[in-house]
Enzyme design. Structure first.
Site, PDB file in Angstrom:
ATOM      1  N   LYS A   1      55.038 -10.856 -17.461  1.00  0.00           N
ATOM      2  CA  LYS A   1      53.840 -11.009 -18.306  1.00  0.00           C
ATOM      3  C   LYS A   1      54.229 -11.382 -19.732  1.00  0.00           C
ATOM      4  O   LYS A   1      53.552 -12.142 -20.398  1.00  0.00           O
ATOM      5  CB  LYS A   1      53.091  -9.673 -18.397  1.00  0.00           C
ATOM      6  CG  LYS A   1      52.338  -9.267 -17.186  1.00  0.00           C
ATOM      7  CD  LYS A   1      51.491  -8.038 -17.536  1.00  0.00           C
ATOM      8  CE  LYS A   1      51.536  -7.005 -16.445  1.00  0.00           C
ATOM      9  NZ  LYS A   1      52.639  -6.034 -16.586  1.00  0.00           N
TER      10      LYS A   1
ATOM     11  N   LYS B   1      63.165 -12.994 -13.640  1.00  0.00           N
ATOM     12  CA  LYS B   1      61.906 -12.658 -12.957  1.00  0.00           C
ATOM     13  C   LYS B   1      60.713 -13.186 -13.757  1.00  0.00           C
ATOM     14  O   LYS B   1      60.787 -13.337 -14.977  1.00  0.00           O
ATOM     15  CB  LYS B   1      61.792 -11.155 -12.718  1.00  0.00           C
ATOM     16  CG  LYS B   1      61.346 -10.339 -13.893  1.00  0.00           C
ATOM     17  CD  LYS B   1      60.817  -8.959 -13.457  1.00  0.00           C
ATOM     18  CE  LYS B   1      60.263  -8.232 -14.683  1.00  0.00           C
ATOM     19  NZ  LYS B   1      59.419  -7.106 -14.405  1.00  0.00           N
TER      20      LYS B   1
ATOM     21  N   LYS C   1      64.918  -4.456 -22.367  1.00  0.00           N
ATOM     22  CA  LYS C   1      63.836  -4.447 -23.362  1.00  0.00           C
ATOM     23  C   LYS C   1      64.348  -4.093 -24.749  1.00  0.00           C
ATOM     24  O   LYS C   1      63.830  -4.584 -25.746  1.00  0.00           O
ATOM     25  CB  LYS C   1      62.701  -3.512 -22.930  1.00  0.00           C
ATOM     26  CG  LYS C   1      61.923  -4.095 -21.747  1.00  0.00           C
ATOM     27  CD  LYS C   1      60.494  -3.608 -21.641  1.00  0.00           C
ATOM     28  CE  LYS C   1      59.792  -4.407 -20.548  1.00  0.00           C
ATOM     29  NZ  LYS C   1      58.463  -3.951 -20.196  1.00  0.00           N
TER      30      LYS C   1
HETATM   31  N1  AQP Z   1      58.314 -11.062 -10.901  1.00  0.00           N
HETATM   32  C1  AQP Z   1      57.900 -10.054 -10.139  1.00  0.00           C
HETATM   33  N2  AQP Z   1      57.992 -10.151  -8.786  1.00  0.00           N
HETATM   34  C2  AQP Z   1      57.569  -9.123  -7.993  1.00  0.00           C
HETATM   35  N3  AQP Z   1      57.014  -7.980  -8.491  1.00  0.00           N
HETATM   36  C3  AQP Z   1      56.902  -7.862  -9.818  1.00  0.00           C
HETATM   37  N4  AQP Z   1      56.416  -6.883 -10.612  1.00  0.00           N
HETATM   38  C4  AQP Z   1      56.536  -7.246 -11.898  1.00  0.00           C
HETATM   39  N5  AQP Z   1      57.090  -8.464 -11.983  1.00  0.00           N
HETATM   40  C5  AQP Z   1      57.333  -8.875 -10.707  1.00  0.00           C
HETATM   41  C6  AQP Z   1      55.834  -5.627 -10.124  1.00  0.00           C
HETATM   42  O1  AQP Z   1      54.522  -5.534 -10.670  1.00  0.00           O
HETATM   43  C7  AQP Z   1      54.189  -4.153 -10.862  1.00  0.00           C
HETATM   44  C8  AQP Z   1      53.576  -3.941 -12.197  1.00  0.00           C
HETATM   45  O2  AQP Z   1      54.511  -4.268 -13.211  1.00  0.00           O
HETATM   46  P1  AQP Z   1      54.405  -3.580 -14.636  1.00  0.00           P
HETATM   47  O3  AQP Z   1      53.114  -3.902 -15.254  1.00  0.00           O
HETATM   48  O4  AQP Z   1      54.697  -2.134 -14.494  1.00  0.00           O
HETATM   49  O5  AQP Z   1      55.519  -4.164 -15.532  1.00  0.00           O
HETATM   50  P2  AQP Z   1      56.848  -4.908 -15.291  1.00  0.00           P
HETATM   51  O6  AQP Z   1      57.507  -4.510 -14.024  1.00  0.00           O
HETATM   52  O7  AQP Z   1      57.659  -4.723 -16.531  1.00  0.00           O
HETATM   53  O8  AQP Z   1      56.268  -6.371 -15.133  1.00  0.00           O
HETATM   54  P3  AQP Z   1      56.191  -7.515 -16.166  1.00  0.00           P
HETATM   55  O9  AQP Z   1      55.199  -8.492 -15.649  1.00  0.00           O
HETATM   56  O10 AQP Z   1      57.546  -8.036 -16.457  1.00  0.00           O
HETATM   57  O11 AQP Z   1      55.572  -6.831 -17.455  1.00  0.00           O
HETATM   58  P4  AQP Z   1      56.099  -6.837 -18.948  1.00  0.00           P
HETATM   59  O12 AQP Z   1      56.363  -8.273 -19.286  1.00  0.00           O
HETATM   60  O13 AQP Z   1      54.961  -6.240 -19.730  1.00  0.00           O
HETATM   61  O14 AQP Z   1      57.336  -5.996 -18.987  1.00  0.00           O
HETATM   62  C9  AQP Z   1      55.468  -3.359 -10.640  1.00  0.00           C
HETATM   63  O15 AQP Z   1      55.440  -2.758  -9.360  1.00  0.00           O
HETATM   64  C10 AQP Z   1      56.540  -4.406 -10.684  1.00  0.00           C
HETATM   65  O16 AQP Z   1      57.649  -4.061  -9.857  1.00  0.00           O
END
Ligand code: AQP
Length: 334
Positions: free
Chosen positions: A201, A198, A116
Protein backbone atom coordinates in the site's frame (compact mmCIF):
# COMPACT_ATOMS: atom_id res chain seq x y z
CA UNK A 1 -20.84 -17.26 17.53
CA UNK A 2 -21.25 -20.97 16.95
CA UNK A 3 -19.30 -22.90 19.59
CA UNK A 4 -18.79 -25.85 17.24
CA UNK A 5 -16.78 -23.77 14.79
CA UNK A 6 -13.15 -22.68 15.01
CA UNK A 7 -12.38 -18.98 15.28
CA UNK A 8 -10.52 -16.90 12.74
CA UNK A 9 -9.01 -13.49 13.38
CA UNK A 10 -7.40 -11.24 10.82
CA UNK A 11 -6.75 -7.54 10.40
CA UNK A 12 -5.80 -5.01 7.78
CA UNK A 13 -4.29 -1.56 8.19
CA UNK A 14 -6.17 1.44 6.84
CA UNK A 15 -3.00 2.94 5.35
CA UNK A 16 -3.54 4.56 1.96
CA UNK A 17 -6.92 5.02 0.37
CA UNK A 18 -7.47 1.43 -0.76
CA UNK A 19 -6.25 -2.13 -0.30
CA UNK A 20 -3.81 -3.36 -2.93
CA UNK A 21 -4.39 -6.35 -5.15
CA UNK A 22 -1.78 -8.04 -2.90
CA UNK A 23 -3.87 -7.45 0.24
CA UNK A 24 -6.91 -8.67 -1.67
CA UNK A 25 -5.41 -11.85 -3.13
CA UNK A 26 -3.22 -12.72 -0.14
CA UNK A 27 -5.79 -12.01 2.55
CA UNK A 28 -9.14 -10.22 2.19
CA UNK A 29 -10.49 -12.25 -0.72
CA UNK A 30 -10.23 -15.40 1.39
CA UNK A 31 -11.85 -13.81 4.42
CA UNK A 32 -15.30 -13.82 2.80
CA UNK A 33 -15.13 -17.50 1.84
CA UNK A 34 -13.99 -18.50 5.33
CA UNK A 35 -17.21 -17.13 6.82
CA UNK A 36 -18.98 -20.33 5.72
CA UNK A 37 -16.92 -22.60 7.93
CA UNK A 38 -15.57 -20.47 10.77
CA UNK A 39 -16.53 -17.86 13.33
CA UNK A 40 -14.75 -14.84 11.87
CA UNK A 41 -13.45 -11.69 13.51
CA UNK A 42 -12.05 -9.06 11.15
CA UNK A 43 -10.57 -5.75 12.18
CA UNK A 44 -9.42 -2.53 10.60
CA UNK A 45 -6.23 -2.30 12.64
CA UNK A 46 -5.94 1.45 12.97
CA UNK A 47 -3.74 1.27 16.09
CA UNK A 48 -1.10 -0.47 13.97
CA UNK A 49 -1.26 2.15 11.26
CA UNK A 50 0.05 5.01 13.44
CA UNK A 51 3.41 3.24 13.75
CA UNK A 52 4.19 5.25 10.63
CA UNK A 53 3.25 8.95 10.33
CA UNK A 54 -0.34 9.57 9.29
CA UNK A 55 -2.31 12.72 8.53
CA UNK A 56 -5.19 12.46 11.06
CA UNK A 57 -8.00 13.61 8.75
CA UNK A 58 -6.81 11.23 6.04
CA UNK A 59 -6.48 8.32 8.42
CA UNK A 60 -10.06 8.83 9.60
CA UNK A 61 -11.32 8.98 6.00
CA UNK A 62 -9.23 5.99 4.91
CA UNK A 63 -10.34 3.95 7.91
CA UNK A 64 -14.03 4.37 7.10
CA UNK A 65 -13.33 3.64 3.45
CA UNK A 66 -11.39 0.49 4.40
CA UNK A 67 -14.29 -0.66 6.56
CA UNK A 68 -16.72 -0.20 3.65
CA UNK A 69 -14.25 -1.97 1.37
CA UNK A 70 -14.20 -5.05 3.59
CA UNK A 71 -17.98 -5.28 3.25
CA UNK A 72 -17.72 -4.66 -0.51
CA UNK A 73 -15.20 -7.54 -0.71
CA UNK A 74 -17.82 -9.94 0.68
CA UNK A 75 -17.42 -9.70 4.44
CA UNK A 76 -20.82 -9.74 6.05
CA UNK A 77 -20.91 -7.62 9.24
CA UNK A 78 -23.89 -9.61 10.53
CA UNK A 79 -22.20 -13.00 10.19
CA UNK A 80 -18.72 -11.85 11.15
CA UNK A 81 -17.49 -9.49 13.83
CA UNK A 82 -16.15 -6.48 11.88
CA UNK A 83 -14.83 -3.50 13.83
CA UNK A 84 -12.14 -0.88 14.29
CA UNK A 85 -9.29 -2.02 16.54
CA UNK A 86 -9.27 1.35 18.37
CA UNK A 87 -12.91 0.78 19.41
CA UNK A 88 -11.95 -2.20 21.54
CA UNK A 89 -9.55 -1.16 24.29
CA UNK A 90 -8.79 -4.79 25.20
CA UNK A 91 -6.28 -5.02 22.31
CA UNK A 92 -4.05 -2.30 23.75
CA UNK A 93 -4.44 -3.53 27.33
CA UNK A 94 -3.57 -7.12 26.51
CA UNK A 95 -0.68 -5.90 24.38
CA UNK A 96 0.89 -4.30 27.46
CA UNK A 97 0.72 -7.55 29.42
CA UNK A 98 2.09 -9.57 26.49
CA UNK A 99 4.94 -7.11 25.98
CA UNK A 100 6.19 -8.27 29.38
CA UNK A 101 6.32 -11.81 27.95
CA UNK A 102 8.26 -10.79 24.84
CA UNK A 103 12.00 -10.39 24.64
CA UNK A 104 13.80 -7.39 23.18
CA UNK A 105 15.95 -9.76 21.11
CA UNK A 106 12.89 -11.40 19.54
CA UNK A 107 11.47 -8.06 18.42
CA UNK A 108 14.87 -6.95 17.09
CA UNK A 109 14.86 -9.89 14.67
CA UNK A 110 11.56 -8.98 12.98
CA UNK A 111 12.19 -8.23 9.32
CA UNK A 112 9.22 -5.86 9.05
CA UNK A 113 10.75 -3.73 11.83
CA UNK A 114 14.10 -3.72 10.03
CA UNK A 115 12.48 -2.82 6.68
CA UNK A 116 10.19 -0.14 8.04
CA UNK A 117 12.82 1.45 10.26
CA UNK A 118 15.15 1.63 7.26
CA UNK A 119 12.36 3.25 5.24
CA UNK A 120 11.28 5.74 7.94
CA UNK A 121 14.64 6.72 9.45
CA UNK A 122 13.16 9.91 10.96
CA UNK A 123 10.54 7.98 12.93
CA UNK A 124 11.84 4.70 14.34
CA UNK A 125 9.33 4.79 17.19
CA UNK A 126 8.71 2.28 19.99
CA UNK A 127 5.32 1.35 18.48
CA UNK A 128 7.02 0.19 15.29
CA UNK A 129 9.23 -2.02 17.43
CA UNK A 130 6.39 -3.48 19.54
CA UNK A 131 3.97 -3.82 16.60
CA UNK A 132 4.19 -7.65 16.67
CA UNK A 133 3.15 -7.71 20.34
CA UNK A 134 0.00 -5.76 19.51
CA UNK A 135 -0.60 -8.19 16.68
CA UNK A 136 -0.22 -11.09 19.12
CA UNK A 137 -2.75 -9.41 21.43
CA UNK A 138 -5.18 -8.96 18.48
CA UNK A 139 -5.10 -12.69 17.88
CA UNK A 140 -4.79 -14.10 21.40
CA UNK A 141 -7.55 -11.88 22.84
CA UNK A 142 -10.02 -13.95 20.79
CA UNK A 143 -8.21 -17.26 21.29
CA UNK A 144 -8.17 -17.50 17.51
CA UNK A 145 -7.41 -20.92 16.01
CA UNK A 146 -6.46 -19.65 12.57
CA UNK A 147 -5.07 -16.42 11.16
CA UNK A 148 -5.40 -15.89 7.39
CA UNK A 149 -2.40 -13.81 6.26
CA UNK A 150 -0.02 -13.26 3.39
CA UNK A 151 3.44 -14.80 3.77
CA UNK A 152 4.95 -11.43 4.83
CA UNK A 153 3.17 -11.76 8.19
CA UNK A 154 4.37 -15.31 8.89
CA UNK A 155 7.23 -14.23 11.13
CA UNK A 156 4.88 -12.12 13.29
CA UNK A 157 2.50 -15.05 13.60
CA UNK A 158 5.35 -17.29 14.73
CA UNK A 159 6.14 -14.75 17.43
CA UNK A 160 2.47 -14.67 18.53
CA UNK A 161 2.65 -18.46 18.89
CA UNK A 162 5.83 -18.19 20.97
CA UNK A 163 4.28 -15.56 23.25
CA UNK A 164 1.17 -17.73 23.75
CA UNK A 165 3.29 -20.78 24.56
CA UNK A 166 5.45 -18.82 26.97
CA UNK A 167 2.41 -17.42 28.79
CA UNK A 168 0.84 -20.88 28.95
CA UNK A 169 4.07 -22.35 30.26
CA UNK A 170 4.14 -19.81 33.10
CA UNK A 171 0.44 -19.70 33.99
CA UNK A 172 -1.01 -23.01 32.77
CA UNK A 173 -2.73 -23.77 29.45
CA UNK A 174 -4.80 -20.72 28.60
CA UNK A 175 -4.22 -19.18 25.18
CA UNK A 176 -5.01 -21.10 22.01
CA UNK A 177 -1.77 -21.31 20.02
CA UNK A 178 -2.86 -19.94 16.61
CA UNK A 179 -2.02 -21.43 13.21
CA UNK A 180 -1.26 -19.35 10.11
CA UNK A 181 -3.61 -19.80 7.16
CA UNK A 182 -1.55 -18.83 4.12
CA UNK A 183 -2.97 -19.31 0.60
CA UNK A 184 -1.00 -21.75 -1.60
CA UNK A 185 -1.11 -19.43 -4.60
CA UNK A 186 -0.90 -15.65 -4.22
CA UNK A 187 0.69 -15.56 -0.78
CA UNK A 188 3.06 -12.81 -1.94
CA UNK A 189 1.94 -10.68 -4.86
CA UNK A 190 4.85 -8.63 -6.18
CA UNK A 191 5.12 -5.00 -7.24
CA UNK A 192 4.43 -4.47 -10.96
CA UNK A 193 7.39 -2.12 -11.30
CA UNK A 194 9.85 -4.16 -9.22
CA UNK A 195 8.76 -7.80 -9.08
CA UNK A 196 11.48 -8.65 -6.57
CA UNK A 197 9.54 -6.63 -3.95
CA UNK A 198 6.08 -7.29 -2.52
CA UNK A 199 3.19 -5.15 -3.70
CA UNK A 200 2.54 -2.71 -0.88
CA UNK A 201 0.00 0.00 0.00
CA UNK A 202 2.76 2.40 0.95
CA UNK A 203 4.84 1.95 -2.22
CA UNK A 204 5.92 5.39 -3.36
CA UNK A 205 5.67 4.30 -6.98
CA UNK A 206 1.90 4.28 -7.62
CA UNK A 207 2.39 2.14 -10.74
CA UNK A 208 3.84 -0.69 -8.69
CA UNK A 209 0.59 -1.38 -6.86
CA UNK A 210 -2.85 -2.01 -8.29
CA UNK A 211 -5.50 -0.79 -5.88
CA UNK A 212 -8.87 -2.46 -5.48
CA UNK A 213 -10.47 0.97 -5.99
CA UNK A 214 -8.50 1.86 -9.15
CA UNK A 215 -10.74 2.47 -12.16
CA UNK A 216 -10.65 0.18 -15.19
CA UNK A 217 -8.34 2.34 -17.32
CA UNK A 218 -5.85 2.73 -14.48
CA UNK A 219 -5.76 -1.01 -13.80
CA UNK A 220 -5.18 -1.81 -17.48
CA UNK A 221 -2.53 0.90 -17.85
CA UNK A 222 -0.60 -0.41 -14.82
CA UNK A 223 -0.64 -3.99 -16.13
CA UNK A 224 0.40 -2.89 -19.63
CA UNK A 225 3.44 -1.17 -18.06
CA UNK A 226 4.28 -4.10 -15.76
CA UNK A 227 8.00 -4.94 -15.73
CA UNK A 228 8.79 -8.34 -17.25
CA UNK A 229 11.97 -9.99 -18.50
CA UNK A 230 13.18 -9.95 -22.08
CA UNK A 231 11.54 -13.29 -22.98
CA UNK A 232 8.19 -13.69 -24.68
CA UNK A 233 6.74 -17.04 -23.56
CA UNK A 234 3.96 -17.00 -20.95
CA UNK A 235 5.54 -19.75 -18.85
CA UNK A 236 6.10 -19.91 -15.09
CA UNK A 237 9.84 -20.42 -14.49
CA UNK A 238 12.51 -19.74 -11.88
CA UNK A 239 13.97 -16.26 -12.07
CA UNK A 240 11.13 -14.81 -14.18
CA UNK A 241 9.63 -12.86 -11.28
CA UNK A 242 7.62 -10.41 -13.40
CA UNK A 243 5.84 -12.92 -15.60
CA UNK A 244 5.40 -15.36 -12.70
CA UNK A 245 3.64 -12.62 -10.77
CA UNK A 246 1.25 -11.89 -13.66
CA UNK A 247 0.52 -15.59 -14.19
CA UNK A 248 -0.22 -15.93 -10.46
CA UNK A 249 -2.57 -12.93 -10.47
CA UNK A 250 -4.41 -14.13 -13.57
CA UNK A 251 -4.74 -17.68 -12.21
CA UNK A 252 -6.08 -16.62 -8.82
CA UNK A 253 -8.59 -14.17 -10.26
CA UNK A 254 -9.91 -16.57 -12.93
CA UNK A 255 -9.73 -19.65 -10.69
CA UNK A 256 -7.57 -21.40 -13.32
CA UNK A 257 -4.46 -23.38 -12.50
CA UNK A 258 -1.03 -22.07 -13.52
CA UNK A 259 -0.87 -24.79 -16.21
CA UNK A 260 -4.27 -23.84 -17.62
CA UNK A 261 -3.15 -20.22 -17.83
CA UNK A 262 0.08 -21.24 -19.62
CA UNK A 263 -1.94 -23.32 -22.11
CA UNK A 264 -4.42 -20.50 -22.71
CA UNK A 265 -1.60 -18.12 -23.66
CA UNK A 266 0.56 -20.62 -25.48
CA UNK A 267 2.06 -18.91 -28.54
CA UNK A 268 0.84 -15.47 -27.46
CA UNK A 269 3.25 -12.72 -26.46
CA UNK A 270 3.71 -10.77 -23.25
CA UNK A 271 1.82 -7.73 -24.63
CA UNK A 272 -1.37 -9.70 -25.28
CA UNK A 273 -1.08 -11.44 -21.92
CA UNK A 274 -0.59 -8.22 -19.95
CA UNK A 275 -3.68 -6.73 -21.56
CA UNK A 276 -5.72 -9.85 -20.72
CA UNK A 277 -4.55 -9.76 -17.09
CA UNK A 278 -5.41 -6.05 -16.86
CA UNK A 279 -8.90 -6.50 -18.31
CA UNK A 280 -9.64 -9.57 -16.21
CA UNK A 281 -8.56 -7.89 -12.97
CA UNK A 282 -10.44 -4.67 -13.83
CA UNK A 283 -13.66 -6.60 -14.56
CA UNK A 284 -13.28 -8.57 -11.36
CA UNK A 285 -12.81 -5.43 -9.27
CA UNK A 286 -15.60 -3.35 -10.89
CA UNK A 287 -18.51 -4.70 -8.77
CA UNK A 288 -16.43 -4.29 -5.60
CA UNK A 289 -15.78 -0.65 -6.52
CA UNK A 290 -19.49 -0.05 -7.17
CA UNK A 291 -20.54 -1.68 -3.90
CA UNK A 292 -17.93 0.36 -2.04
CA UNK A 293 -19.18 3.58 -3.55
CA UNK A 294 -22.80 2.89 -2.56
CA UNK A 295 -21.76 1.90 0.98
CA UNK A 296 -19.85 5.17 1.35
CA UNK A 297 -23.14 7.00 0.63
CA UNK A 298 -24.68 5.37 3.70
CA UNK A 299 -22.54 6.43 6.65
CA UNK A 300 -25.36 5.67 9.10
CA UNK A 301 -25.41 2.01 8.04
CA UNK A 302 -21.61 1.79 8.36
CA UNK A 303 -21.80 3.32 11.84
CA UNK A 304 -24.41 0.79 12.95
CA UNK A 305 -22.21 -2.03 11.67
CA UNK A 306 -18.98 -0.91 13.30
CA UNK A 307 -20.62 0.04 16.60
CA UNK A 308 -22.27 -3.35 16.82
CA UNK A 309 -19.02 -5.04 15.70
CA UNK A 310 -17.02 -3.33 18.46
CA UNK A 311 -19.57 -4.33 21.11
CA UNK A 312 -19.40 -7.97 19.99
CA UNK A 313 -15.58 -7.86 19.87
CA UNK A 314 -15.41 -6.33 23.32
CA UNK A 315 -17.71 -8.94 24.84
CA UNK A 316 -15.35 -11.72 23.70
CA UNK A 317 -12.09 -10.07 24.66
CA UNK A 318 -13.11 -8.59 28.00
CA UNK A 319 -13.51 -12.15 29.29
CA UNK A 320 -10.00 -13.04 28.12
CA UNK A 321 -8.50 -9.90 29.60
CA UNK A 322 -10.18 -10.38 32.99
CA UNK A 323 -8.74 -13.91 33.18
CA UNK A 324 -5.29 -12.72 32.10
CA UNK A 325 -5.31 -10.01 34.78
CA UNK A 326 -6.20 -12.66 37.38
CA UNK A 327 -3.49 -14.99 36.14
CA UNK A 328 -0.73 -12.39 36.31
CA UNK A 329 -1.80 -11.42 39.85
CA UNK A 330 -3.80 -8.17 39.61
CA UNK A 331 -6.49 -7.54 42.25
CA UNK A 332 -10.03 -8.13 40.89
CA UNK A 333 -11.68 -4.86 39.86
CA UNK A 334 -15.02 -6.01 41.22
N1 AQP B 1 1.85 -8.29 -1.63
C1 AQP B 1 1.09 -9.06 -0.85
N2 AQP B 1 0.76 -10.32 -1.27
C2 AQP B 1 -0.02 -11.12 -0.48
N3 AQP B 1 -0.52 -10.71 0.72
C3 AQP B 1 -0.22 -9.49 1.15
N4 AQP B 1 -0.54 -8.80 2.27
C4 AQP B 1 0.03 -7.58 2.23
N5 AQP B 1 0.72 -7.44 1.09
C5 AQP B 1 0.60 -8.60 0.40
C6 AQP B 1 -1.40 -9.31 3.34
O1 AQP B 1 -2.47 -8.39 3.50
C7 AQP B 1 -2.89 -8.39 4.87
C8 AQP B 1 -3.07 -7.01 5.37
O2 AQP B 1 -1.83 -6.32 5.34
P1 AQP B 1 -1.56 -5.13 6.35
O3 AQP B 1 -2.53 -4.06 6.12
O4 AQP B 1 -1.51 -5.66 7.73
O5 AQP B 1 -0.15 -4.56 6.05
P2 AQP B 1 1.11 -5.07 5.33
O6 AQP B 1 1.28 -6.54 5.44
O7 AQP B 1 2.25 -4.25 5.84
O8 AQP B 1 0.70 -4.71 3.84
P3 AQP B 1 1.10 -3.50 2.98
O9 AQP B 1 0.12 -3.43 1.86
O10 AQP B 1 2.53 -3.58 2.61
O11 AQP B 1 0.84 -2.25 3.93
P4 AQP B 1 1.81 -1.06 4.30
O12 AQP B 1 2.34 -0.53 3.00
O13 AQP B 1 0.92 -0.08 5.02
O14 AQP B 1 2.88 -1.62 5.19
C9 AQP B 1 -1.86 -9.20 5.65
O15 AQP B 1 -2.37 -10.49 5.92
C10 AQP B 1 -0.71 -9.30 4.69
O16 AQP B 1 0.03 -10.51 4.88
Amino acid sequence: MNNEKKLIFSGIQPTGNSFTLGNYIGAVRNWGTLQNDYNCVYSIVDLHSITVKQVPAELRKNSLSAYALLIACGIDPQRSVVFFQSHNKCHAELSWVLSCYTQFGELSRMTQFKDKSAKHTDNVNAGLFTYPVLMAADILAYNADLVPIGVDQKQHLELARNIAQRFNHTHGEFFTVPEAYIPKVGQKIKSLTDPTKKMSKSDENQNGSVYVLDDKDTVIRKFKKAVTDSGSEVKYADGKDGINNLITIYSVITGKSIQETEREFDGKGYGEFKLAVGETVADHLAPIREKHSSLMEDKQYLKECYTEGAARAMSITQKTLTKVYRKVGFVDAR
